[in-house]
Design an enzyme around this catalytic site. Structure first.
Site, PDB file in Angstrom:
ATOM      1  CD  GLU A 168      -2.882  -1.005   2.455  1.00 19.30           C
ATOM      2  OE1 GLU A 168      -2.722  -0.124   3.315  1.00 19.30           O
ATOM      3  OE2 GLU A 168      -3.853  -1.781   2.468  1.00 19.30           O
ATOM      4  CD  GLU A 367      -3.029  -5.903   4.294  1.00 19.53           C
ATOM      5  OE1 GLU A 367      -3.854  -5.095   4.765  1.00 19.53           O
ATOM      6  OE2 GLU A 367      -1.805  -5.678   4.269  1.00 19.53           O
TER       7      GLU A 367
END
Ligand code: GAL
Length: 462
Positions: A168, A367
């Protein structure tokens, strides 16, 4: 047993974690401070209940126990990150032998238990010594990262075949340079753009090093939180707002890493607002080449957007929010324990987007998970009965299954996370684990979702 949702053979069932959130021993065995250690020592009040990253779930000492539990649940893969400040305490230069020993032990223990290690190189944790010279704003840090990446590939690439450069990368941009939830707590759009751009350059350099090394069966990718941007309505102004949010938060990384180029409209938008970053002459080539082999997708919640209702305050700093307003959809489904919307179809929309617009690149869900506060209230006969989490996972898996049926190239599903962990400034406020952690005793107890997951993995579906 007849399964309604069966997943492809060899599906990667696993979980993800990061160094700072699980290792603890943050000042032991030669590790230097990263931005989290430093920020906490400086401003502990910014962290929920004043809990910092010194101990967390003590993976540094308890990795064997945790890996054994992963095996008991049947998980076949695990993504963790290397702590740069542990491996190379000065950020550049000497490698810390104790760290090499630790990561070797983790890799070997996973393999011995038939759990495939996936390694991520950077999960929000800039070494403080490098932040002090400007972090990602400074090209010297990009050079240092390239060296660090190469060292990792050389140390562990004989056994580890799936690699990620960043987790991210937009989040340190948002947190550190726009919205004040990561160190260095700067609010400056132009600097944020430079940080994002230099991160892409760092990523590309690492990919290049990786490919040069020709690691047998090795693959390299990146992990992005591809939060879909849904528009309030089909009114052109709403659509435009959603389009811009998508450019800024998704395509700013997705396009250069998969397609090797930035979206023209993004460049135009930045130009019009005097936000273009400084670039160097070889960057273009570097970005064009060095595409990734596969991609990890983190998905928690959608982003809903509408056209701006009022003119932004001209005296306030310019932010991405100058181009759109966030939209709360009436009747949306909520994770009330965390304050996030739940929209399971988002996972399907992301996969279809990759299929249709990104050459159906190989991907997996790296995730997905549900954070809940005060989970102890759901304890029955000694275990947390987290049926809400089971539902959450199940409903997302149904949509993922549909995407796969429709030809999306999705290879696995990793839950965030295996054991309750330290979540940055939220510390231990929201619990995400399949396994409950007692912070005082470090005792691990499987939650109901862990037993459910075990069945899913065993049957390769449900
Ligand atoms: C993600 C992040 C993780 C974890 C998770 C849950 O954005 O990659 O580190 O904190 O959110 O909050």
């Amino acid at each position: 047993m007849i399964l309604k949702y069966e997943f492809p053979k060899g599906f990667w069932w696993g979980s993800a974690a990061s160094a700072t959130q699980t290792e603890g021993s943050s000042d032991k065995d030669g590790k230097s401070q990263n931005i989290w250690d430093y920020w906490y020592s400086n401003e502990p009040n910014r962290f929920f209940d004043g809990v910092g990253p010194q101990v967390t779930s003590d993976f540094y000492n308890r990795y064997k126990e945790d890996i054994k539990l992963m095996k008991d649940i049947g998980l076949n893969s695990f993504r963790f990150s290397i702590s740069w400040s542990r491996l190379i305490p000065n950020g550049i230069g000497e490698v810390n032998k104790k760290a090499v020993e630790f990561y070797n032990n983790v890799v070997n223990e996973l393999i011995d238990n038939n759990i495939e290690p996936f390694i991520n190189l950077f999960h929000f944790d800039m070494p403080m010594i490098l932040q002090n010279i400007g972090g990602w704003e400074n090209r010297e840090v990009v050079d240092a990262y390239e060296k660090y990446a190469k060292i990792c590939f050389e140390l562990f690439g004989d056994r580890v075949k799936k690699w990620f450069t960043f987790n991210e990368p937009i989040v340190p941009v948002e947190g550190g340079y726009l919205y004040d939830f990561h160190y260095p707590n700067v609010v400056d759009f132009k600097r944020a753009v430079q940080v994002a751009y230099n991160t892409v350059i760092a990523h590309k350099r690492a990919v290049k090093e990786f490919k040069n090394l020709n690691i047998k069966n090795g693959k390299i990718g990146i992990i992005l939180n591809l939060t879909p941007s849904y528009s309030r309505s089909n009114n052109p102004a709403d659509l435009k707002a959603a389009y811009i949010a998508d450019l800024l938060f998704n395509r700013s990384f997705l396009d250069p890493v998969v397609k090797g180029e930035y979206p023209k409209d993004l460049i135009e938008l930045l130009k019009q607002n005097n936000l273009l970053p400084e670039v160097q002459k070889d960057d273009k080539k570097l970005i064009e080449n060095n595409k990734i082999d596969f991609i990890g997708i983190n998905y928690y919640q959608p982003r809903r957007v509408k056209a701006k209702a009022c003119m932004p305050n001209p005296e306030a700093p310019i932010l991405p929010d100058n181009f759109f307003d966030n939209y709360e959809m009436p009747g949306r489904k909520m994770n009330v324990y965390r304050g996030w919307e739940i929209y399971e179809k988002g996972i399907y929309d992301i996969a279809i987007n990759l299929k249709e617009n990104y050459d159906n690149i190989e991907s997996y869900i790296s995730e997905n998970g549900m954070g809940v506060q005060n989970e102890e209230r759901f304890i029955k006969d000694g275990i947390i009965e987290d049926d809400y989490r089971i539902d959450f996972i199940k409903e997302h898996l149904k949509w993922l299954h549909k995407a796969i049926q429709e030809g999306c190239n999705v290879k696995g599903y990793h839950i965030w996370t295996f054991i309750d962990n330290w979540s940055w400034t939220n510390a231990y406020k929201n619990r995400y684990g399949l396994v409950q952690l007692d912070l005082k005793t470090q005792k691990r107890t499987l939650k109901k979702s862990a037993y459910w997951m075990k069945e899913v993995v065993k049957n390769n579906g449900f």
